[in-house]
Design a protein around this motif. Structure first.
Motif, PDB file in Angstrom:
ATOM      1  N   PRO A 160      13.513  32.084 -52.367  1.00  0.00           N
ATOM      2  CA  PRO A 160      13.113  33.014 -53.434  1.00  0.00           C
ATOM      3  C   PRO A 160      12.157  32.429 -54.467  1.00  0.00           C
ATOM      4  O   PRO A 160      11.529  33.177 -55.216  1.00  0.00           O
ATOM      5  N   GLU A 161      12.043  31.108 -54.539  1.00  0.00           N
ATOM      6  CA  GLU A 161      11.237  30.482 -55.584  1.00  0.00           C
ATOM      7  C   GLU A 161       9.840  30.123 -55.061  1.00  0.00           C
ATOM      8  O   GLU A 161       9.679  29.695 -53.924  1.00  0.00           O
ATOM      9  N   THR A 162       8.831  30.303 -55.921  1.00  0.00           N
ATOM     10  CA  THR A 162       7.466  29.916 -55.585  1.00  0.00           C
ATOM     11  C   THR A 162       7.152  28.575 -56.231  1.00  0.00           C
ATOM     12  O   THR A 162       7.369  28.385 -57.437  1.00  0.00           O
ATOM     13  N   ILE A 163       6.648  27.636 -55.433  1.00  0.00           N
ATOM     14  CA  ILE A 163       6.313  26.293 -55.904  1.00  0.00           C
ATOM     15  C   ILE A 163       4.803  26.121 -55.800  1.00  0.00           C
ATOM     16  O   ILE A 163       4.213  26.344 -54.737  1.00  0.00           O
ATOM     17  N   SER A 164       4.178  25.736 -56.883  1.00  0.00           N
ATOM     18  CA  SER A 164       2.726  25.569 -56.891  1.00  0.00           C
ATOM     19  C   SER A 164       2.325  24.339 -56.085  1.00  0.00           C
ATOM     20  O   SER A 164       2.914  23.253 -56.255  1.00  0.00           O
ATOM     21  N   PRO A 165       1.323  24.464 -55.186  1.00  0.00           N
ATOM     22  CA  PRO A 165       0.851  23.279 -54.442  1.00  0.00           C
ATOM     23  C   PRO A 165       0.289  22.194 -55.351  1.00  0.00           C
ATOM     24  O   PRO A 165       0.218  21.028 -54.930  1.00  0.00           O
TER      25      PRO A 165
ATOM     26  N   GLY B 220       0.639  27.155 -49.463  1.00  0.00           N
ATOM     27  CA  GLY B 220       1.732  27.864 -50.118  1.00  0.00           C
ATOM     28  C   GLY B 220       3.061  27.182 -49.894  1.00  0.00           C
ATOM     29  O   GLY B 220       3.288  26.596 -48.829  1.00  0.00           O
ATOM     30  N   ILE B 221       3.930  27.233 -50.900  1.00  0.00           N
ATOM     31  CA  ILE B 221       5.271  26.643 -50.792  1.00  0.00           C
ATOM     32  C   ILE B 221       6.269  27.625 -51.387  1.00  0.00           C
ATOM     33  O   ILE B 221       6.104  28.085 -52.526  1.00  0.00           O
ATOM     34  N   LYS B 222       7.316  27.931 -50.644  1.00  0.00           N
ATOM     35  CA  LYS B 222       8.433  28.750 -51.124  1.00  0.00           C
ATOM     36  C   LYS B 222       9.692  27.877 -51.105  1.00  0.00           C
ATOM     37  O   LYS B 222       9.978  27.198 -50.112  1.00  0.00           O
ATOM     38  N   GLY B 223      10.450  27.903 -52.217  1.00  0.00           N
ATOM     39  CA  GLY B 223      11.616  27.037 -52.328  1.00  0.00           C
ATOM     40  C   GLY B 223      12.922  27.798 -52.401  1.00  0.00           C
ATOM     41  O   GLY B 223      12.968  28.951 -52.840  1.00  0.00           O
ATOM     42  N   SER B 224      13.993  27.144 -51.972  1.00  0.00           N
ATOM     43  CA  SER B 224      15.327  27.736 -52.073  1.00  0.00           C
ATOM     44  C   SER B 224      15.893  27.599 -53.477  1.00  0.00           C
ATOM     45  O   SER B 224      16.767  28.364 -53.881  1.00  0.00           O
ATOM     46  N   HIS B 225      15.413  26.617 -54.246  1.00  0.00           N
ATOM     47  CA  HIS B 225      15.850  26.382 -55.616  1.00  0.00           C
ATOM     48  C   HIS B 225      14.620  26.153 -56.489  1.00  0.00           C
ATOM     49  O   HIS B 225      13.574  25.704 -56.012  1.00  0.00           O
ATOM     50  N   GLU B 226      14.764  26.430 -57.756  1.00  0.00           N
ATOM     51  CA  GLU B 226      13.670  26.227 -58.698  1.00  0.00           C
ATOM     52  C   GLU B 226      13.435  24.733 -58.907  1.00  0.00           C
ATOM     53  O   GLU B 226      14.382  23.942 -58.953  1.00  0.00           O
TER      54      GLU B 226
END
Length: 381
Positions: free
Chosen positions: A255-260, A307-313
């Motif tokens: 659910p979390e978006t991580i900036s490259p 793009g990176i999507k993370g399970s945790h912030e």
């Protein structure tokens, strides 16, 4: 459909689950054990006459041994007599032992492999065969061969799509294979063969087709040579539909978006560049205790994280032990300059203010939250 071919007519051819604990690389607070195993006590070096040599071991005869043995035999006999009735009752009441399957484990594995190999061999041969290959097909199956075409098909990339045991010793194997077929809208050649003076080219496209074959695997065990498998295809290949796709693919748990460009994103980019492009040393991006090797020789010249999507912030100032599972989309530059897109799933864990790669995961995380569930944090809104 892809890879356009050309052939002349008439020619033959859990919501997010807890992260794994920090790797066992931290220093221990306890002092290490340095001693050897316990040793038997050494005999005293003092002896008569004050000699420095060790005295020989003393042998003392124990006279109570026979008496103790007699008592032990008597006690054992008494226990046996007392336990007799109880043993009879247990024998009468205990359930029958379940039979052990003789085809379990490794036996099933070898039989499945043998059935799959024969099914693939028959499907490939049957698709490529022409009217001169009657005996070749007959050598692979007990079924009547029947008619064969004047020209065989062009095929590639055959593999086993499904294997299941239909009956005792009979396996149903579904084989998938790419078949070169006329492109939609193309005109088929005349039924009697190529028309006189017709040199028009027939465009072909690759189509994935599936064929089902029943295979008998007769297993016999001999005393000296071990298991012996006799494999027979019981019928010719039957064209069948391919495995059905999932009606509704599941949602992924990222659910979390991580900036490259973030610290975590830069660690991911550096790690992947070192692993598949040979750019830098891979160990500098790994958490202590994690073992991941670079691909050698490097199959790509560059890696760009898109793009990176993370399970945790994740944060720019993480505490030790903070982490996330990161679904990373990258653009890979091949050695010939062409580019392709790939995805990796990495585990990132923070240590000393930086993000380190703690694992390369074999599968993505699925969102297991039941449909229609209300987030407790938004229930009152």
């Amino acid at each position: 459909m892809s890879s356009l071919l050309v052939r002349r007519r008439g020619k033959k051819a859990a919501k997010p689950a807890e992260l794994p604990g920090p790797a066992d690389g931290a220093s221990s607070t306890g002092s290490p054990w340095t001693g050897g195993p316990d040793q038997p006590a050494t005999p005293s070096s003092s002896g008569s006459g004050g000699s420095g040599e060790d005295a020989p071991p003393q042998v003392v005869e124990w006279s109570n041994g026979p008496a103790l043995a007699t008592k032990a035999w008597g006690a054992a006999l008494a226990l046996a007599l007392l336990a007799g009735p109880a043993a009879l009752v247990w024998t009468a009441l205990r359930p029958e032992a379940a039979p052990v399957s003789a085809t379990a484990g490794a036996a099933n594995t070898s039989e499945t492999a043998a059935a799959s190999e024969r099914a693939v061999e028959l499907v490939e041969t049957w698709l490529r065969a022409d009217s001169d290959d009657q005996q070749l097909i007959a050598s692979l199956t007990n079924a009547p061969v029947g008619s064969l075409p004047q020209a065989g098909l062009t095929i590639r990339d055959s593999s086993v799509a499904q294997v299941e045991q239909a009956e005792d010793d009979v396996w149903s194997v579904t084989v998938g294979v790419d078949v070169a077929e006329p492109a939609p809208g193309s005109t088929p050649p005349p039924a009697g063969g190529q028309a006189k003076g017709d040199e028009a080219e027939l465009a072909l496209v690759w189509v994935r087709r599936y064929f089902q074959v029943p295979v008998l695997v007769d297993r016999t065990d001999t005393e000296w040579s071990g298991p012996d498998l006799a494999v027979t295809a019981l019928a010719l290949p039957a064209p069948v539909p391919g495995p059905a796709a999932a009606a509704e693919p599941p949602d992924l748990d990222y659910p979390e978006t991580i900036s490259p460009t973030s610290a975590a994103g830069q660690s991911v980019a550096g790690f992947l560049a070192a692993m598949v492009a040979g750019d830098g040393e891979i160990t500098r991006y790994l958490r202590p205790g994690t073992s991941i090797s670079a691909v050698t020789p490097a199959p790509y010249s560059a890696v760009a994280v898109t793009g990176i999507k993370g399970s945790h912030e994740v944060t720019e100032s993480p505490a030790d032990g903070d982490g996330t599972h990161a679904l990373t989309t990258v653009e890979l530059t091949r050695l010939d300059g062409d580019k392709t897109t790939a995805q990796y799933v990495l585990t990132l864990v923070a240590r000393d203010g930086r993000w380190e790669v703690a694992g390369l995961e074999p599968a993505v995380r699925i969102d297991t939250t039941p449909s229609g569930t209300i987030d407790p944090g938004t229930a009152g809104e």
